[in-house]
Design an enzyme around this catalytic site. Structure first.
Site, PDB file in Angstrom:
ATOM      1  CG  PHE A 100      -2.171  22.081 -30.475  1.00 24.58           C
ATOM      2  CD1 PHE A 100      -1.277  21.891 -31.695  1.00 24.58           C
ATOM      3  CD2 PHE A 100      -2.017  21.767 -29.651  1.00 24.58           C
ATOM      4  CE1 PHE A 100      -1.282  20.242 -31.642  1.00 24.58           C
ATOM      5  CE2 PHE A 100      -1.309  20.397 -29.018  1.00 24.58           C
ATOM      6  CZ  PHE A 100      -0.818  19.722 -29.682  1.00 24.58           C
ATOM      7  NE  ARG A 152      -1.321  10.336 -25.260  1.00 24.84           N
ATOM      8  CZ  ARG A 152      -0.818  10.967 -26.374  1.00 24.84           C
ATOM      9  NH1 ARG A 152      -2.304  11.006 -27.411  1.00 24.84           N
ATOM     10  NH2 ARG A 152       0.151  10.645 -27.055  1.00 24.84           N
ATOM     11  CG  ASP A 182      -4.937  11.811 -33.575  1.00 27.83           C
ATOM     12  OD1 ASP A 182      -5.005  11.622 -34.115  1.00 27.83           O
ATOM     13  OD2 ASP A 182      -4.299  11.852 -31.695  1.00 27.83           O
TER      14      ASP A 182
HETATM   15  P1  IMP Z   1      -0.162  14.889 -39.595  1.00 28.40           P
HETATM   16  O1  IMP Z   1       1.211  14.347 -40.240  1.00 28.40           O
HETATM   17  O2  IMP Z   1       0.489  16.575 -39.922  1.00 28.40           O
HETATM   18  O3  IMP Z   1      -1.323  15.328 -40.603  1.00 28.40           O
HETATM   19  O4  IMP Z   1      -0.436  14.600 -37.756  1.00 28.40           O
HETATM   20  C1  IMP Z   1      -1.498  14.135 -37.582  1.00 28.40           C
HETATM   21  C2  IMP Z   1      -0.343  13.899 -36.204  1.00 28.40           C
HETATM   22  O5  IMP Z   1      -0.840  15.291 -35.484  1.00 28.40           O
HETATM   23  C3  IMP Z   1      -1.937  13.403 -35.565  1.00 28.40           C
HETATM   24  O6  IMP Z   1      -2.301  12.064 -35.145  1.00 28.40           O
HETATM   25  C4  IMP Z   1      -1.695  14.008 -33.839  1.00 28.40           C
HETATM   26  O7  IMP Z   1      -0.711  12.786 -33.609  1.00 28.40           O
HETATM   27  C5  IMP Z   1      -0.851  15.458 -34.240  1.00 28.40           C
HETATM   28  N1  IMP Z   1      -1.894  16.815 -34.139  1.00 28.40           N
HETATM   29  C6  IMP Z   1      -2.412  17.177 -35.279  1.00 28.40           C
HETATM   30  N2  IMP Z   1      -2.557  18.747 -34.907  1.00 28.40           N
HETATM   31  C7  IMP Z   1      -2.968  17.950 -33.695  1.00 28.40           C
HETATM   32  C8  IMP Z   1      -3.772  19.065 -32.361  1.00 28.40           C
HETATM   33  O8  IMP Z   1      -3.926  19.976 -32.868  1.00 28.40           O
HETATM   34  N3  IMP Z   1      -3.971  18.675 -31.881  1.00 28.40           N
HETATM   35  C9  IMP Z   1      -2.941  17.295 -30.710  1.00 28.40           C
HETATM   36  N4  IMP Z   1      -1.960  16.385 -31.882  1.00 28.40           N
HETATM   37  C10 IMP Z   1      -2.219  16.970 -33.251  1.00 28.40           C
HETATM   38 MG    MG Z   2      -1.153  11.206 -33.635  1.00 28.58          MG
END
Ligand code: IMP
Ligand code: MG
Length: 178
Positions: free
Chosen positions: A155, A168, A103
């Protein structure tokens, strides 16, 4: 219709649809050249399920799908890079052309670990598709082959993305009220 709790719309339903259709064309164009294609599209739950459901209908090639659930240890908002496989794939990966679907790639920690796990199972090829990416937040390098849209450090939620498991189901991408 803007949901209560949403400050503003970041990407409209129409913009989302255009981005997904474009990604589908890019992916189709890329894999079309490959002989004996064994395309397995893998979605990371839960965030990718809405995007992936739309995306696969824009990929005009034979394919199979599977899903995987991973969770980060520790703090929910700060990605630690330690991931635990909560639900593994049903399908073998060896010898297949794997397209990983996420996502959003934020720090890159979660995805980096998952890619490592998949690569260890010897796919024939491994490509990465993400709906959204926040390059300014990256702490580990993740090579993205197909990127829907790069976004600033905000966010976002909707279209599969959650804020505390909510929103969602929004058909657009929004920014949550502070
Ligand atoms: P990473 O390991 O920091 O790349 O985290 C990725 C995960 O963090 C994604 O799969 C999302 O579940 C969550 N995430 C990061 N940024 C957002 C956001 O802006 N909205 C919602 N979920 C987010
Ligand atoms: Mg996720």
């Amino acid at each position: 219709m803007v949901d209560q709790g949403i400050e503003r719309v970041f990407m409209t339903e129409r913009e989302v649809r255009d981005v997904v259709a474009r990604l589908g064309r890019e992916i189709t164009g890329f894999y079309r050249r490959q002989d004996d294609l064994k395309l397995l599209v893998i979605g990371l739950l839960r965030g990718s399920f809405v995007f992936m459901a739309d995306l696969i209908r824009h990929i005009e090639l034979p394919l199979t799908v599977d899903f995987m659930t991973v969770s980060s240890y520790g703090d929910a908002t700060i990605s630690s890079g330690n991931v635990k496989v909560v639900m593994d794939l049903d399908e073998p990966v060896e010898g297949k052309d794997i397209l990983m679907v996420e996502d959003i790639i934020d720090t890159g920690n979660t995805f980096n670990r998952v890619i490592g796990l998949i690569r260890y199972r010897n796919p024939r090829s491994l490509k990465v598709c993400t709906f959204l990416s926040k390059p300014s937040r990256r702490t580990v390098d993740v090579h993205i082959d197909f990127c829907g849209r790069e976004i600033p450090d905000e966010f976002v939620c909707g279209y599969g993305l959650d804020f505390a498991q909510k929103y969602r189901n929004l058909p657009y991408v929004g920014i949550v009220k502070p």
